[in-house]
Write a protein that holds these residues in place. Structure first.
Motif, PDB file in Angstrom:
ATOM      1  N   TRP A  46     -24.747  -1.135 -52.704  1.00  0.00           N
ATOM      2  CA  TRP A  46     -24.485   0.278 -52.952  1.00  0.00           C
ATOM      3  C   TRP A  46     -23.592   0.775 -51.833  1.00  0.00           C
ATOM      4  O   TRP A  46     -23.952   0.698 -50.661  1.00  0.00           O
ATOM      5  CB  TRP A  46     -25.784   1.085 -52.992  1.00  0.00           C
ATOM      6  CG  TRP A  46     -26.695   0.688 -54.108  1.00  0.00           C
ATOM      7  CD1 TRP A  46     -26.336   0.244 -55.351  1.00  0.00           C
ATOM      8  CD2 TRP A  46     -28.119   0.674 -54.087  1.00  0.00           C
ATOM      9  NE1 TRP A  46     -27.448  -0.037 -56.087  1.00  0.00           N
ATOM     10  CE2 TRP A  46     -28.565   0.217 -55.351  1.00  0.00           C
ATOM     11  CE3 TRP A  46     -29.060   1.003 -53.126  1.00  0.00           C
ATOM     12  CZ2 TRP A  46     -29.903   0.093 -55.666  1.00  0.00           C
ATOM     13  CZ3 TRP A  46     -30.396   0.884 -53.446  1.00  0.00           C
ATOM     14  CH2 TRP A  46     -30.811   0.449 -54.704  1.00  0.00           C
ATOM     15  N   SER A 129     -35.091   3.649 -40.068  1.00  0.00           N
ATOM     16  CA  SER A 129     -35.484   4.804 -40.877  1.00  0.00           C
ATOM     17  C   SER A 129     -34.443   5.926 -40.771  1.00  0.00           C
ATOM     18  O   SER A 129     -34.107   6.566 -41.781  1.00  0.00           O
ATOM     19  CB  SER A 129     -36.856   5.298 -40.415  1.00  0.00           C
ATOM     20  OG  SER A 129     -37.251   6.413 -41.170  1.00  0.00           O
ATOM     21  N   ARG A 132     -31.524   5.030 -42.885  1.00  0.00           N
ATOM     22  CA  ARG A 132     -31.844   5.246 -44.306  1.00  0.00           C
ATOM     23  C   ARG A 132     -31.667   6.723 -44.663  1.00  0.00           C
ATOM     24  O   ARG A 132     -31.148   7.059 -45.722  1.00  0.00           O
ATOM     25  CB  ARG A 132     -33.266   4.807 -44.621  1.00  0.00           C
ATOM     26  CG  ARG A 132     -33.412   3.327 -44.760  1.00  0.00           C
ATOM     27  CD  ARG A 132     -34.717   3.005 -45.512  1.00  0.00           C
ATOM     28  NE  ARG A 132     -34.677   1.670 -46.007  1.00  0.00           N
ATOM     29  CZ  ARG A 132     -33.941   1.231 -47.018  1.00  0.00           C
ATOM     30  NH1 ARG A 132     -33.149   2.026 -47.647  1.00  0.00           N
ATOM     31  NH2 ARG A 132     -33.988  -0.027 -47.393  1.00  0.00           N
ATOM     32  N   LEU A 133     -32.113   7.610 -43.767  1.00  0.00           N
ATOM     33  CA  LEU A 133     -31.923   9.047 -43.981  1.00  0.00           C
ATOM     34  C   LEU A 133     -30.437   9.402 -44.024  1.00  0.00           C
ATOM     35  O   LEU A 133     -29.995  10.193 -44.865  1.00  0.00           O
ATOM     36  CB  LEU A 133     -32.629   9.860 -42.893  1.00  0.00           C
ATOM     37  CG  LEU A 133     -34.146   9.926 -42.975  1.00  0.00           C
ATOM     38  CD1 LEU A 133     -34.723  10.587 -41.717  1.00  0.00           C
ATOM     39  CD2 LEU A 133     -34.583  10.693 -44.221  1.00  0.00           C
ATOM     40  N   GLY A 136     -29.072   8.281 -47.334  1.00  0.00           N
ATOM     41  CA  GLY A 136     -29.504   9.233 -48.370  1.00  0.00           C
ATOM     42  C   GLY A 136     -28.695  10.516 -48.311  1.00  0.00           C
ATOM     43  O   GLY A 136     -28.313  11.075 -49.350  1.00  0.00           O
ATOM     44  N   ARG A 137     -28.427  10.994 -47.116  1.00  0.00           N
ATOM     45  CA  ARG A 137     -27.605  12.204 -46.956  1.00  0.00           C
ATOM     46  C   ARG A 137     -26.192  11.965 -47.471  1.00  0.00           C
ATOM     47  O   ARG A 137     -25.595  12.824 -48.127  1.00  0.00           O
ATOM     48  CB  ARG A 137     -27.579  12.622 -45.482  1.00  0.00           C
ATOM     49  CG  ARG A 137     -26.730  13.826 -45.203  1.00  0.00           C
ATOM     50  CD  ARG A 137     -27.320  15.087 -45.838  1.00  0.00           C
ATOM     51  NE  ARG A 137     -26.445  16.207 -45.516  1.00  0.00           N
ATOM     52  CZ  ARG A 137     -26.109  17.141 -46.376  1.00  0.00           C
ATOM     53  NH1 ARG A 137     -26.615  17.133 -47.580  1.00  0.00           N
ATOM     54  NH2 ARG A 137     -25.305  18.113 -46.022  1.00  0.00           N
ATOM     55  N   GLN A 139     -25.312   9.821 -49.822  1.00  0.00           N
ATOM     56  CA  GLN A 139     -25.385   9.783 -51.284  1.00  0.00           C
ATOM     57  C   GLN A 139     -25.534  11.181 -51.873  1.00  0.00           C
ATOM     58  O   GLN A 139     -25.025  11.456 -52.957  1.00  0.00           O
ATOM     59  CB  GLN A 139     -26.548   8.902 -51.744  1.00  0.00           C
ATOM     60  CG  GLN A 139     -26.270   7.428 -51.564  1.00  0.00           C
ATOM     61  CD  GLN A 139     -27.393   6.591 -52.121  1.00  0.00           C
ATOM     62  OE1 GLN A 139     -28.539   6.709 -51.671  1.00  0.00           O
ATOM     63  NE2 GLN A 139     -27.068   5.744 -53.083  1.00  0.00           N
ATOM     64  N   ALA A 140     -26.199  12.064 -51.143  1.00  0.00           N
ATOM     65  CA  ALA A 140     -26.416  13.425 -51.644  1.00  0.00           C
ATOM     66  C   ALA A 140     -25.129  14.235 -51.738  1.00  0.00           C
ATOM     67  O   ALA A 140     -25.060  15.193 -52.505  1.00  0.00           O
ATOM     68  CB  ALA A 140     -27.431  14.157 -50.752  1.00  0.00           C
TER      69      ALA A 140
END
Length: 159
Positions: A46, A129, A132-133, A136-137, A139-140
């Motif tokens: 991804w 971790s 990962r955050l 995610g940010r 991707q947002a």
């Protein structure tokens, strides 16, 4: 995800002091990794790309076109998902440099963070971790996978 010619131009631009033999070795290594990835059935990948990477014209148009077509083929293989951050989005966390969150079949997740000097493997659970955050940010704030692929296709058409 890079074609041979794109990798050559990218390495040459990024490390202008590199000797031709060193550039050739680095390109061969990338091409070999890309070939191994393309021939395998795993892992899934991804990717989040800044929109400027898609649109920037730092290679010849033929090399750029071949690279974007290659990305589309990888997406169509269904092992790769690409999401693009719109060019007009400001201040995303990917501006600090590329990184990979790696989730192996067995064992804990790790992060590989890159810099111009070297890469660094990060194993601390707390740091992984945080990455990962960050992912995610990222991707947002992207276009969805289908919209990103369509954006790349349109860019190819209108070159």
């Amino acid at each position: 995800m890079q074609t041979e010619e794109y990798a050559r131009e990218l390495i040459t631009a990024g490390v202008p002091w590199a000797k031709p033999g060193d550039v050739a070795a680095a390109v061969a290594e990338r091409v070999n990794r890309a070939k191994n990835f393309a021939e395998a059935t795993s892992p899934l990948l991804w990717v989040v790309l800044d929109g400027m990477i898609v649109r920037r014209r730092f290679t010849t148009e033929d090399v750029r076109h071949e690279q974007l077509e290659h990305v589309i083929k990888l997406v169509e293989s269904r092992r790769v998902s690409v999401q693009v951050i719109p060019e007009n989005y400001r201040g995303h966390p990917g501006l600090t440099g590329p990184f990979k969150v790696i989730t192996p079949d067995a064992g804990p997740d790790v992060v590989y963070a890159e810099s111009i000097h070297e890469g660094q493997i990060i194993t601390s659970a707390a740091d992984v971790s945080r990455y990962r955050l960050l992912f995610g940010r990222l991707q947002a704030v992207t276009l969805g996978p289908a919209e990103s692929t369509e954006m790349i296709r349109k860019d190819l058409e209108h070159g």
